[in-house]
Write an enzyme that holds these catalytic residues in place. Structure first.
Site, mmCIF file in Angstrom:
data_model
loop_
_atom_site.group_PDB
_atom_site.id
_atom_site.type_symbol
_atom_site.label_atom_id
_atom_site.label_comp_id
_atom_site.label_asym_id
_atom_site.label_seq_id
_atom_site.Cartn_x
_atom_site.Cartn_y
_atom_site.Cartn_z
ATOM 1 N N GLU A 102 0.764 -1.240 0.058
ATOM 2 C CA GLU A 102 -0.094 -0.164 -0.030
ATOM 3 C C GLU A 102 0.826 1.054 -0.145
ATOM 4 O OE1 GLU A 102 -2.683 1.591 -0.240
ATOM 5 O OE2 GLU A 102 -4.527 0.498 0.549
ATOM 6 N N ASP A 106 -4.632 5.779 5.920
ATOM 7 C CA ASP A 106 -4.956 6.946 6.674
ATOM 8 C C ASP A 106 -6.152 6.369 7.590
ATOM 9 O OD1 ASP A 106 -5.951 9.535 7.261
ATOM 10 O OD2 ASP A 106 -6.612 9.948 4.846
ATOM 11 N N PHE A 155 -2.296 16.186 4.330
ATOM 12 C CA PHE A 155 -2.405 15.540 2.993
ATOM 13 C C PHE A 155 -1.030 15.619 2.213
ATOM 14 C CE2 PHE A 155 -3.971 14.734 -1.179
ATOM 15 C CZ PHE A 155 -4.915 13.485 -1.081
#
Ligand code: IMP
Length: 182
Positions: A102, A106, A155
């Site tokens: 991955e 999150d 982010f």
């Protein structure tokens, strides 16, 4: 527009040389852990393709590859927990040692879904290697065998991660300071 003049790219979160060093170490660890049972690497598209490509070359075992594409319903930059399989694996998992690769965990919802889905296919083992783990956001313990970097919950883009398909080819991970699509 070049990277240096892009006003939406914030501070570097993980530099290119740090990534390369960590990926080499993860490759060694995986090589050691799997030994005589080379894993089937399952990459989660699209984000994991850059990491998977580097990681696979750092593993000194005859690994095999397959890919899945998943997409979350709802917001583009936040997961709703409802995951849709856009492209499934080609190979059967029965009796295989599966290592999910991955890009980032999150909330952990995408991974929780994937794990349940793949576990139901009868692999001999099922583990996860994620490049990035955002700290403090997971609802349950996501049980990650290999983690590249723990990062604060901003982010980020680069090294496979995007905003509306951009920035995946940055060789490092940077904070994204621009507008995020809802
Ligand atoms: P989760 O289900 O909340 O763990 O979200 C996982 C997915 O959301 C990842 O596979 C990414 O596609 C996307 N994602 C989460 N955080 C970021 C980020 O900071 N940058 C880019 N994509 C992200």
């Amino acid at each position: 527009m070049s990277r240096v003049s892009d006003p939406h790219l914030g501070r570097t979160v993980v530099a290119a040389d740090e990534i390369q060093e960590r990926v080499a170490a993860l490759g060694k660890e995986i090589t050691h852990d799997y030994g005589d049972d080379p894993p089937l690497l399952v990459g989660v598209l699209k984000g994991a393709f850059v990491f998977m490509s580097d990681l696979a070359r750092a593993i000194d075992l005859p690994v095999e590859f397959d890919f899945m594409a998943v997409s979350s319903y709802g917001a583009a930059t936040r997961t709703s927990g409802v995951v849709r399989i856009l492209m499934d694996l080609d190979v059967e998992l029965t009796g295989r040692h599966v290592l999910i690769v991955e890009d980032i965990v999150d909330s952990g919802l995408t991974l929780a879904y994937l794990r349940r889905n793949l576990a139901a296919r009868g692999p001999a083992s099922l583990e996860v290697c994620t490049l990035l783990l955002k700290e403090g956001l997971q609802r349950d313990d996501p049980d990650l065998r290999y983690v590249g970097f723990r990062i604060p919950p901003a982010f980020v883009v680069g090294y496979g991660l995007d905003v509306v398909e951009r920035y995946r080819n940055l060789p490092y991970v940077a904070e994204y300071t621009g507008h995020l699509p809802e």
